[in-house]
Design a protein around this motif. Sequence first.
Motif, PDB file in Angstrom:
ATOM      1  N   LEU A   1       0.825  -1.206   0.000  1.00  0.00           N
ATOM      2  CA  LEU A   1       0.000   0.000   0.000  1.00  0.00           C
ATOM      3  C   LEU A   1       0.863   1.260   0.000  1.00  0.00           C
ATOM      4  N   GLY A   2       1.838   1.308   0.906  1.00  0.00           N
ATOM      5  CA  GLY A   2       2.719   2.473   0.970  1.00  0.00           C
ATOM      6  C   GLY A   2       3.615   2.593  -0.238  1.00  0.00           C
ATOM      7  N   ILE A   3       4.119   1.457  -0.717  1.00  0.00           N
ATOM      8  CA  ILE A   3       5.019   1.471  -1.877  1.00  0.00           C
ATOM      9  C   ILE A   3       4.282   1.979  -3.112  1.00  0.00           C
TER      10      ILE A   3
ATOM     11  N   THR B   1       3.670   5.750  -2.949  1.00  0.00           N
ATOM     12  CA  THR B   1       4.818   6.596  -3.299  1.00  0.00           C
ATOM     13  C   THR B   1       5.016   6.650  -4.816  1.00  0.00           C
ATOM     14  N   GLY B   2       4.762   5.509  -5.493  1.00  0.00           N
ATOM     15  CA  GLY B   2       4.892   5.509  -6.950  1.00  0.00           C
ATOM     16  C   GLY B   2       3.876   6.414  -7.609  1.00  0.00           C
ATOM     17  N   MET B   3       2.654   6.417  -7.104  1.00  0.00           N
ATOM     18  CA  MET B   3       1.616   7.286  -7.668  1.00  0.00           C
ATOM     19  C   MET B   3       1.928   8.754  -7.404  1.00  0.00           C
TER      20      MET B   3
ATOM     21  N   GLY C   1       9.749   2.033  -1.935  1.00  0.00           N
ATOM     22  CA  GLY C   1       9.103   2.944  -2.871  1.00  0.00           C
ATOM     23  C   GLY C   1      10.058   3.902  -3.538  1.00  0.00           C
ATOM     24  N   VAL C   2       9.539   5.054  -3.947  1.00  0.00           N
ATOM     25  CA  VAL C   2      10.274   6.028  -4.760  1.00  0.00           C
ATOM     26  C   VAL C   2       9.923   7.427  -4.290  1.00  0.00           C
TER      27      VAL C   2
ATOM     28  N   ARG D   1       0.495   5.692 -17.763  1.00  0.00           N
ATOM     29  CA  ARG D   1       0.462   4.237 -17.617  1.00  0.00           C
ATOM     30  C   ARG D   1       1.090   3.801 -16.289  1.00  0.00           C
ATOM     31  N   SER D   2       2.168   4.452 -15.893  1.00  0.00           N
ATOM     32  CA  SER D   2       2.808   4.113 -14.615  1.00  0.00           C
ATOM     33  C   SER D   2       1.881   4.418 -13.447  1.00  0.00           C
ATOM     34  N   TYR D   3       1.164   5.535 -13.541  1.00  0.00           N
ATOM     35  CA  TYR D   3       0.210   5.887 -12.490  1.00  0.00           C
ATOM     36  C   TYR D   3      -0.900   4.840 -12.413  1.00  0.00           C
TER      37      TYR D   3
END
Length: 260
Positions: A4-6, A9-11, A70-71, A237-239
């Motif tokens: 969920l957290g990872i 962070t990507g979004m 995450g990122v 697409r990544s989102y």
Amino acid sequence: MKILGIAATGMQAQQVNVDVIANNIANANTTGYKAGRATFADLIYQTLEREGTANADGTVRPVGVDVGLGVRATGVVRLNTQGGLIQTDNQLDIAIDGDGYFIITRPDGSNAYSRAGNLALSPEGEIVTLEGNLIEPAMVLPNDVQEIEITQDGLVLAYTTDAIEPAEIGQLTLATFINDAGLKPIGNNLMLETAASGEPMVGNPGDEAVGILRQGYLEGSNVDPIKQMTDLITAQRSYELGSKALKAADEMMQTANQIR
């Protein structure tokens, strides 16, 4: 469950990416605008099994179990490549061909820096930006000026009504920076000196490592619309993948809750 957290962070990172791309597209026709690119870095890792530890049978674990968390966005890099020169034939339109920035005096007396050379005259005959800020060094043109000539090396000449030879009004200078990507954009085509950019080095156009001036031209934005649209689709697409990861995590948690 860390997913969920990872995924969140990507979004969030892709949202920053989309914001930067959208700003680039919005400024595709802004004079002297330099495109930005969002940069990212992975977050810290949680080590479940350490690399190189000894197994029970005496062997050594060749790899560990390191799970990333995450990122994050680390910055927006400004791409200071030369924009295309657009001919306007306006004698107060000036493009910088090469490195350098016009030095602008703000209303509070501080200096800002700009690549936008769409200039004008104030009611007092001063050369100013379209927002009315003075170009440094300040110079005033005669009331009866008929034509203005600005040479490649920044010399400003004024042809008046009765004079045979032009009058020399002043010398335009440009500022360069060791790290111009470190300048802080504040809007209105202006940027400010920061600790990251270093102090401005002022020189005449045509000096070593300083660009020349092109009268009757403007420097266009260096935004590539096709590349920006491609990057926008990739970010979108990544989102979407991040949202699918959140949905998958929710379904996994529901499945776990249903186990009796």
